[in-house]
Design an enzyme around this catalytic site. Structure first.
Site, PDB file in Angstrom:
ATOM      1  N   ASP B  67       0.914  -1.192   0.183  1.00 38.80           N
ATOM      2  CA  ASP B  67       0.064  -0.209   0.063  1.00 38.80           C
ATOM      3  C   ASP B  67       0.792   1.350   0.156  1.00 38.80           C
ATOM      4  OD1 ASP B  67       0.994   0.148   2.396  1.00 38.80           O
ATOM      5  OD2 ASP B  67      -0.820  -0.055   3.538  1.00 38.80           O
ATOM      6  N   ASP B 249      -8.662  -7.398  -0.226  1.00 38.79           N
ATOM      7  CA  ASP B 249      -7.616  -7.489   0.927  1.00 38.79           C
ATOM      8  C   ASP B 249      -8.380  -7.369   2.205  1.00 38.79           C
ATOM      9  OD1 ASP B 249      -7.153  -4.711   0.785  1.00 38.79           O
ATOM     10  OD2 ASP B 249      -6.146  -5.127   2.526  1.00 38.79           O
ATOM     11  N   CYS B 287     -12.703 -29.843   5.439  1.00 36.76           N
ATOM     12  CA  CYS B 287     -11.817 -28.934   5.187  1.00 36.76           C
ATOM     13  C   CYS B 287     -10.334 -29.416   5.273  1.00 36.76           C
ATOM     14  CB  CYS B 287     -11.905 -27.766   6.153  1.00 36.76           C
ATOM     15  SG  CYS B 287     -10.601 -26.546   5.954  1.00 36.76           S
ATOM     16  N   CYS B 289      -7.483 -28.081   5.552  1.00 38.46           N
ATOM     17  CA  CYS B 289      -6.549 -27.135   5.822  1.00 38.46           C
ATOM     18  C   CYS B 289      -5.533 -27.722   7.014  1.00 38.46           C
ATOM     19  CB  CYS B 289      -7.274 -25.750   6.525  1.00 38.46           C
ATOM     20  SG  CYS B 289      -7.527 -25.868   8.124  1.00 38.46           S
ATOM     21  N   CYS B 292      -7.773 -28.363  10.304  1.00 35.76           N
ATOM     22  CA  CYS B 292      -8.964 -29.203  10.070  1.00 35.76           C
ATOM     23  C   CYS B 292      -8.377 -30.742   9.901  1.00 35.76           C
ATOM     24  CB  CYS B 292      -9.774 -28.724   9.287  1.00 35.76           C
ATOM     25  SG  CYS B 292     -10.641 -27.228   9.859  1.00 35.76           S
ATOM     26  N   HIS B 318      -6.613 -21.656   9.381  1.00 36.75           N
ATOM     27  CA  HIS B 318      -7.928 -22.276   8.896  1.00 36.75           C
ATOM     28  C   HIS B 318      -8.708 -21.173   8.029  1.00 36.75           C
ATOM     29  CE1 HIS B 318     -11.795 -24.000   8.417  1.00 36.75           C
ATOM     30  NE2 HIS B 318     -12.387 -22.712   8.971  1.00 36.75           N
TER      31      HIS B 318
END
Lengths: 356, 356
Positions: B67, B249, B287, B289, B292, B318
């Site tokens: 930014d 974002d 899931c 991830c 999980c 997650h």
């Protein structure tokens, strides 16, 4: 378990510094140590039991050793009162009155379902008077017998998490060799699967600790693991292995890691030192840990300065990897019959200290 | 980059919650966003340049967007004074006087060497008077031209970290559609490689934001990425994709994750809720991830309660995995021409909320 080994300390069923059980496997950890008192307070050992025990709870299929909770009772609790039946104390969290004795400690550890339960003992100060220490050690012996009997009963219950849970006894006696030796002989007769030496590395000079080990270890069973509780620095580990110790645990690698104090084979790296601001080398050249494989001193230093958790995680992982790898190097040196020269080389390289 | 995409926010060259760039790859992150102002303050953009730029510093070989620093100047700094040349303000860290204008912002971003630099703009409050907003937006246009010229100059220097650094312009105009549209037309004429919409999702009602998008996006180039800054919830993302937005974002997945607020396809899971104490299911069934795949709600909840960093890390991982996967689901639905039915299904499943 391959000994000598270093147990990685996960107080509340997690290694401080955002390190998971999956990470621990990558770091070469063989045994995880968890703290009975902390888990009793939160989430509660009954909760852990309902979830299938500590192995299932934290997803760890290697051995877990739980301490007895005694050390925390004596160090964290206020207004404690030691009686023959056990210890009355106020919770360090909410002040409520709690009683813990040998039976309670075994019941909690049975609920946690660890591989190895530690006996409930008193750990008298290294400065305590000899009369006090003798009486305390005698009571610790009586408590050990009660622990053994209670664990036998718990292991035979139908809904026990781990019916093969093992009990290690703990040698005490402060810095009085005669009390240590007598106690070692007495508890060895109980023929337990392993023994620990407690109450050392609590402030006494290193040489006093080495002397106590020299005199006491020979009176513990040679064919069973000997565990030196709460030790220690790489130097302490080398000196203790020389004296017959097999198992260690210590918060140094994780606690020091979180403060940017990093272990290497060439001494310590204090990463917050300004000299590392532009240093694009890994913490230790040639180290294969998840931190050194990828990230630079400059980057990890920035993370610590910016108080980014990632900095602590990377440092803790480096230090645990260092300790676990160091133990493997010790095992290899022992296997090859070159331990004494290995020890000499390591100590002189570490003392050279790459920051000097 | 495959759009629509969600950029994962690593403020100080690290994702808060002990998540590394290696982790980000596993979580499916395409673009990392870093904050210019924070990195200018610490470790300093000159330090990052000496270390080869942000990609090398944090070991990330995919795109990085920085930014402009403007948002932090306007939100963190005290005693700021906006002039034609730029902004005078006091550092939020040590109070020292700092000046930042378009040229300074480009110089810092050039030192960081990000893939995409954002233009230095003023982000007026959504409550600002129309006259103020019009004058502010006109100045932002003049600043954009100065940014473009300065980056052109910097990219041609010999020791530039990334001579192909791109500049995105930013549309402003608070909640005044006529100012937004006029500004969108003006900056589109500069033919920059991408454009952002700033100054939304700062407190105005959702429907106002959607209305501004409906009216403004058609006036930004259709063949270039449109980035909606700081957005947002899964619902906001779906509504914005419907309106032509490509890039997002937001700190929600990481910040909410650290507080145990977890995203699933069936609504949110607030893990500190007592109902999860004995819940041995993963945060979201199915899931894939890193959390999980291995750990239970009960275990992660315990870690959060015990204030173990590992709990935050697992929750942030997650949530980022959820967001990145969600964007892939959106891309697949767009490719298959079934985005509107996908959006309807997702919104109704999320509103059902598995905690009710």
């Amino acid at each position: 378990m391959q000994t000598p080994l270093f147990m990685n300390v996960g107080t509340a069923a997690a290694i401080k510094g955002a390190v998971s059980t999956e990470d621990l496997k990558e770091l070469g950890c063989q045994v995880q140590l968890s703290n009975t008192y902390h888990l009793h307070v939160r989430p509660g050992d009954e909760v852990v039991k309902k979830l299938g025990g500590l192995h299932k709870f934290m997803v760890w299929d290697r051995p877990i050793l739980t301490d007895s909770g005694g050390f925390q009772v004596f160090s964290l609790a206020s207004l404690r009162k030691i009686k023959e039946e056990g210890v009355y104390f106020n919770s360090h969290v909410d002040g409520r009155k709690i009683f813990m004795g040998p039976e309670q400690s075994m019941q909690i550890q049975s609920n946690l379902g660890s591989t190895i339960a530690m006996a409930f003992d008193e750990c008298p100060s290294s400065l305590a008077q000899k009369d006090y220490v003798r009486a305390s050690v005698d009571r610790t012996t009586r408590w050990l017998i009660r622990c053994r009997d209670e664990l036998l009963r718990l292991n035979s219950l139908e809904d026990t998490v781990n019916p093969k849970q093992l009990l290690f006894g703990i040698n005490q006696g402060a810095i009085y060799p005669d009390i240590r030796i007598e106690h070692a002989k007495t508890i060895s007769e109980l023929d337990l699967p392993g023994y620990a030496i407690g109450g050392l590395a609590v402030g006494e000079p290193n040489e006093v600790m080495y002397d106590i080990l020299d005199r006491t270890v020979p009176y513990l069973p040679q064919d069973k693991p000997t565990y030196l509780m709460g030790v220690g620095t790489p130097r302490d580990i080398l000196e203790s292995v020389s004296r017959g110790v097999d198992v260690f645990d210590c918060v140094y690698p994780s606690r020091n890691g979180r403060h940017g104090h990093l272990y290497t084979h060439h001494g310590t790296v204090r990463l917050l030192n300004a000299r590392y601001e532009l240093d694009d080398r890994p913490i230790e050249e040639g180290c294969d840990c998840p931190c050194c494989r990828t990230y630079s001193r400059a980057y990890v230093r920035h993370l610590l300065k910016a108080k980014e958790m990632l900095g602590m995680r990377l440092c803790v992982m480096h230090n645990l990897y260092f300790y676990n790898t160091f133990m493997k190097e010790i095992r290899d040196a022992l296997d090859d019959g070159r331990f004494e020269s290995f020890k000499r080389d390591v100590l002189s390289a570490m003392e050279a200290d790459n920051e000097k």
